[in-house]
Write an enzyme that holds these catalytic residues in place. Structure first.
Site, PDB file in Angstrom:
ATOM      1  N   CYS A 223       0.861  -1.183   0.000  1.00 21.40           N
ATOM      2  CA  CYS A 223       0.000   0.000   0.000  1.00 21.40           C
ATOM      3  C   CYS A 223       0.893   1.227   0.000  1.00 21.40           C
ATOM      4  O   CYS A 223       1.419   1.619   1.045  1.00 21.40           O
ATOM      5  CB  CYS A 223      -0.937   0.004   1.200  1.00 21.40           C
ATOM      6  SG  CYS A 223      -2.004   1.456   1.248  1.00 21.40           S
TER       7      CYS A 223
ATOM      8  N   GLY B 272      -0.425   4.363  -4.768  1.00 16.04           N
ATOM      9  CA  GLY B 272       1.035   4.391  -4.648  1.00 16.04           C
ATOM     10  C   GLY B 272       1.728   3.200  -5.259  1.00 16.04           C
ATOM     11  O   GLY B 272       2.594   3.349  -6.128  1.00 16.04           O
ATOM     12  N   SER B 273       1.366   1.982  -4.844  1.00 12.32           N
ATOM     13  CA  SER B 273       2.012   0.808  -5.429  1.00 12.32           C
ATOM     14  C   SER B 273       1.537   0.590  -6.860  1.00 12.32           C
ATOM     15  O   SER B 273       2.271   0.038  -7.688  1.00 12.32           O
ATOM     16  CB  SER B 273       1.773  -0.434  -4.563  1.00 12.32           C
ATOM     17  OG  SER B 273       0.409  -0.565  -4.230  1.00 12.32           O
TER      18      SER B 273
END
Length: 362
Positions: free
Chosen positions: A121, A288-289
């Site tokens: 995450c 984000g990832s």
């Protein structure tokens, strides 16, 4: 520095209570990262068995369970207490703070959402970096930067917190190495065929140009985007490209990124996206990832070279900036920069006789 919220890290004892206490009290600190919530839980957790964060994640999910269908247990009860109404909502995201794997990291975390647990995450890592500094867990200068090292189920990541005049102005998330697994997998949807790219970046992401399905990335199209994301995720179940060579925990499509090209900036490409994850949950941030996955694909395409950056917008218009940095043989190393802001501190209570127990989802 504000030390009012100094965290209490839970212990690493192996015994797990069989049920929640008669009165359950859980304290959290909430942030949002580019609009996506992140609820940080550092007090009120039962002991979680395991010697590493990955082991604790696997034990929490339970034998025979999966990230989106964990086995019932005390920790999952707390997840449901915090993510379901009346204390949460279907778009809530959060993390349980746990001990790190070793002294090389400041903390560990188990990420959770409305359907279960995830292995990565990025927006949560960004929020945890801000929290570690705000809480006094990691000392930070008034002017300059400090790195917060965090063990997550997919490995060790970092959040470099940038400060000016005693304020946090941004956080740079460095992810585990990313790799491209497959390109242009044909997938049938109710809106026609889609060419899907697969990349692993702490979790497995499927990327699809929204225009291939006749869609625009905007709020008005969210229902159709979510439906398309769910269909693509279901269609890829069991596909070899979605399996990670190191661990079943990292395998299977976690999120589907439906993206749209924007005009390039002087620093590189620009895109907007909506990431549909778990069972139809929508990331309010640019993810984000997921941004790491997009960076890996753009680098392989030759669209992102040294010194270039990706301007990555969410469906609500918030922005992450991503870049590729010199990596290793293990994959493509990415950095994603965004902002996180504290929204509140909460004490949640489950009283005896509450007929709704850990809550409900609509």
């Amino acid at each position: 520095m504000d030390h009012r919220h100094r965290p209490v890290l839970p212990g690493s004892e192996r015994s797990v209570p069989r049920r929640l206490p008669a009165v359950t009290v859980v304290r959290t600190t909430d942030y949002h990262t580019a609009g996506e919530p992140f609820r940080i839980v550092s007090e009120g957790l039962p002991a979680i068995p395991g010697d590493t964060v990955a082991e604790r994640c696997a034990n929490t999910i339970g034998a025979g369970g999966s990230g989106t269908a964990p086995r019932s247990g005390p920790l999952d009860d707390i997840r449901r207490l915090l993510v379901q109404e009346p204390r949460g909502h279907a778009g809530m995201y959060g993390g349980f703070v746990v001990p790190p794997d070793d002294d090389g990291a400041h903390l560990g975390v188990l990420f959770w959402h409305k359907d279960g647990f995830s292995t990565a995450c990025g927006h949560g890592t960004i929020a945890l970096g801000a929290w570690a500094v705000d809480s006094g867990l990691v000392a930070a200068p008034d002017d300059g930067s400090v790195q917060v090292r965090i063990d997550v189920p997919s490995g060790r990541v970092s959040a470099t917190v940038h400060r000016e005049a005693g304020r946090t102005t941004g956080i740079t998330f460095r992810n585990v190495p990313a790799r491209v697994a497959a390109r242009k997998i044909p997938v049938a949807t109710s809106r026609g065929m889609a060419d899907v790219d697969i990349a692993h970046s702490g979790a497995c992401y499927a990327s699809v140009p929204a225009a291939q399905l006749g869609l625009d990335v905007n709020v008005a199209s969210l229902d159709d985007l979510v439906r398309a994301g769910q269909e693509i995720r279901a269609a890829l179940a069991g596909h070899p490209a979605t399996w990670h060579p190191d661990s079943p925990l990292l395998s299977g499509v976690y999120g589907v990124i439906l993206y749209e090209e924007l005009p390039d900036t002087p620093l590189g490409p620009a895109q907007c996206n909506v990431t549909v994850f778990a069972d139809g949950q929508i990331d309010r941030s640019p993810c984000g990832s997921g941004t790491s996955a997009r960076l890996a694909l753009l680098a392989e395409d030759g669209r992102l070279g040294p010194g270039d950056s990706l301007h990555h917008e969410s469906v609500i218009g918030t922005v992450f900036t991503g870049r590729v940095v010199p990596g290793t043989d293990e994959g493509i190393v990415t950095e994603v920069t965004g902002t996180a802001h504290r929204t509140g501190e909460h004490t949640f209570v489950l009283e005896p006789g509450d007929s709704l127990a850990t809550g409900f989802l609509l």
